[in-house]
Design an enzyme around this catalytic site. Structure first.
Site, short mmCIF file in Angstrom:
data_model
loop_
_atom_site.label_atom_id
_atom_site.label_comp_id
_atom_site.label_asym_id
_atom_site.label_seq_id
_atom_site.Cartn_x
_atom_site.Cartn_y
_atom_site.Cartn_z
N SER A 40 16.00 0.41 -15.95
CA SER A 40 15.11 0.04 -14.52
C SER A 40 13.73 0.59 -14.77
O SER A 40 13.04 0.50 -13.73
CB SER A 40 15.81 0.59 -13.54
N SER B 101 18.72 3.07 -18.37
CA SER B 101 17.41 2.55 -17.89
C SER B 101 16.03 3.25 -18.34
O SER B 101 14.97 2.51 -17.99
CB SER B 101 17.79 2.83 -16.32
N LYS C 108 7.77 6.37 -11.42
CA LYS C 108 8.71 5.30 -11.28
C LYS C 108 9.20 5.22 -9.61
O LYS C 108 9.27 6.17 -9.14
CB LYS C 108 10.02 5.58 -11.92
#
Length: 469
Positions: A153, A177, A78
């Site tokens: 996210s 997220s 990520k």
């Protein structure tokens, strides 16, 4: 997805590599081919390293003894976690050319376990908002409907998993997220008890306990594999100390699940969300779980007020230096500026009051002796139009902030509870949804064990792969 390698789980791939059934080059090449075929449309993988460079590393790994549990598995990290010598933008134009000189703690653990880092997964600017888009890399699209959001996210991670571009993915979770994109991409996402996966040991490490890293995968067995690598104490992290060995293998029979649903109408829900989640609960009941609809004797509005106070205080502490510099402030998205300004306006008493509410909620959950697991939807709305910044209303109710539409995730986030998002199927237009299974603090093994039993019964990610043009 014609290559059968892509249908194997990460645990199966690891076994195949160790026994010589597959080579590291076989596995890595299959995933790179899938990235070539799918990523242009989805935009989940960013900062992808050159293929020849990746394959050279794969060949080197193939000629060496296995380094650890993730030996030879291709992973994209990520884009909020620093990766040495690999661009890390945080989704911000401020960092569009940022090349870290060192790995974050989590990335270093992945490498030590033998993972082959191939690139990054897309994220919204600084991870804010459950919709993955930013001015550096653009939006990530949902593999089940390219006109829709992949969530966030950890939207890049969720979409890459669903589209078989990676076998495993790391996520991070402050306000859902990794649970939101897990639900929206028909995969699994696990937010562990706070401290089980220690944060990067830089800057302030005592006060803020809202965000944590966690694993994402297409099975709970693979979640466990990655969690064992990510978890474990770090002497520089004051809240770490726990270790994780394996999921709880006890039968699901007799597990008491408290279904909160929409909390007596408090959470607005798009039609169809609750029905799919209740279908998932029916499966758990078939496994022997006892399901009871409950309404906690606590004000959810108080939870929200505590949340936005502590969250904005945390964000202001992290990013106010960018706000105070006029040159970088102009490059920040409006939602981040709003968070920082709210955080800077808070008094010490307001912060203390918010933490009092958080403490009361923790005690309330800890003393719920009549349930083992709390259940809530993973989101209040199905994946929305990818061109939107955020949904302004749900079921006719106006959303008063950019993140209120994800309020359903904060009961776990506010007090650091383990929460597993499991797939529960698709609505009438084939959009996925997930269900949160939330345990008491420290019951990570039990939550994963329950999720594993559910996965063996349903196999949603394996039976419903996205059809990409």
């Amino acid at each position: 997805m014609s290559n059968p390698i892509l249908n194997l789980g990460a645990t199966e791939l690891g076994t195949a590599i160790r026994t010589g059934t597959l080579t590291v080059e076989d596995v890595v090449s299959a995933y790179l081919d899938q990235i070539d075929a799918s990523n242009t449309a989805i935009n989940a993988i960013i900062s992808l390293r050159p293929r020849d460079e990746i394959m050279a590393e794969a060949s080197e790994m193939g000629n060496s003894d296995p380094a650890g549990a993730l030996h030879g598995l291709p992973i994209a990290v990520k884009d909020l976690a620093d990766t040495k010598d690999l661009r890390t933008t945080h989704g911000s134009p401020i960092f569009k050319d940022h090349i870290p000189k060192a790995d974050s703690l989590m990335v270093s653990r992945l490498r030590q376990a033998g993972a082959l880092i191939i690139g990054k997964t897309n994220t919204p600017e600084f991870g804010l908002g459950s919709h993955t888009y930013n001015p550096v890399s653009g939006p990530t699209r949902n593999p089940y409907d390219l006109t829709r959001s992949a969530g966030g996210s950890s939207g890049g991670a969720g979409a890459a998993l669903a589209a078989r571009m990676v076998p495993l993915a790391d996520g991070s979770d402050m306000m859902g997220s990794l649970r939101n994109p897990a639900g929206w991409n028909n995969v699994y996402g696990f937010r562990p008890s706070y401290g089980l996966v220690p944060p990067n040991p830089v800057g302030e490490v005592f006060l803020h306990q809202l965000s944590t890293a966690g694993p994402m995968a297409r099975s709970v067995e693979d979640l466990e594999l990655l969690l064992r690598v990510m978890a474990g104490p770090d002497p520089r992290s004051p809240h770490s100390g726990a270790t994780f060995a394996q999921m709880d293998a006890r039968s699901a029979k007799g597990t008491r699940i408290g279904w909160i649903g929409d909390w007596g109408g408090y959470f607005p829900m798009e039609p169809g969300v609750l029905n799919l989640c209740e279908n998932g609960l029916t499966t758990l009941a078939d496994l022997g779980c006892d399901i009871e609809t409950i309404k906690p004797e606590f004000s959810p509005e108080k939870l929200w007020q505590s949340w936005i106070t502590l969250r904005s205080w945390d964000i202001a502490g992290s990013y106010s230096y960018l706000y105070e510099n006029p040159e970088t402030r102009d490059l920040l998205k409006p939602e981040l500026i709003w968070e920082i300004e709210l955080g800077l306006s808070l008094s010490a008493q307001e912060i203390n009051n918010a933490s009092d509410i958080r403490s009361d909620w923790f005690r309330a959950v800890a003393t719920m002796t009549d349930v083992d697991i709390l259940a809530l939807p993973s989101a209040q709305i199905f994946p929305f139009d990818v061109t939107l910044d955020w949904p302004k209303e749900i079921a006719g109710r106006r959303m008063d902030t950019y993140h209120r539409w994800m309020e359903v995730v904060i009961p776990a986030s506010l007090i650091g509870l383990p929460a597993l998002s499991v797939p529960v199927g698709f609505n009438q237009i084939s959009l996925p949804m997930g269900l949160q299974l939330i345990g008491h603090r420290g019951s990570d093994a039990r939550v994963l064990g329950l999720g594993h039993a559910y996965h063996q019964r349903t196999l949603w990610p394996q039976k419903h792969t996205p059809v990409l043009g």
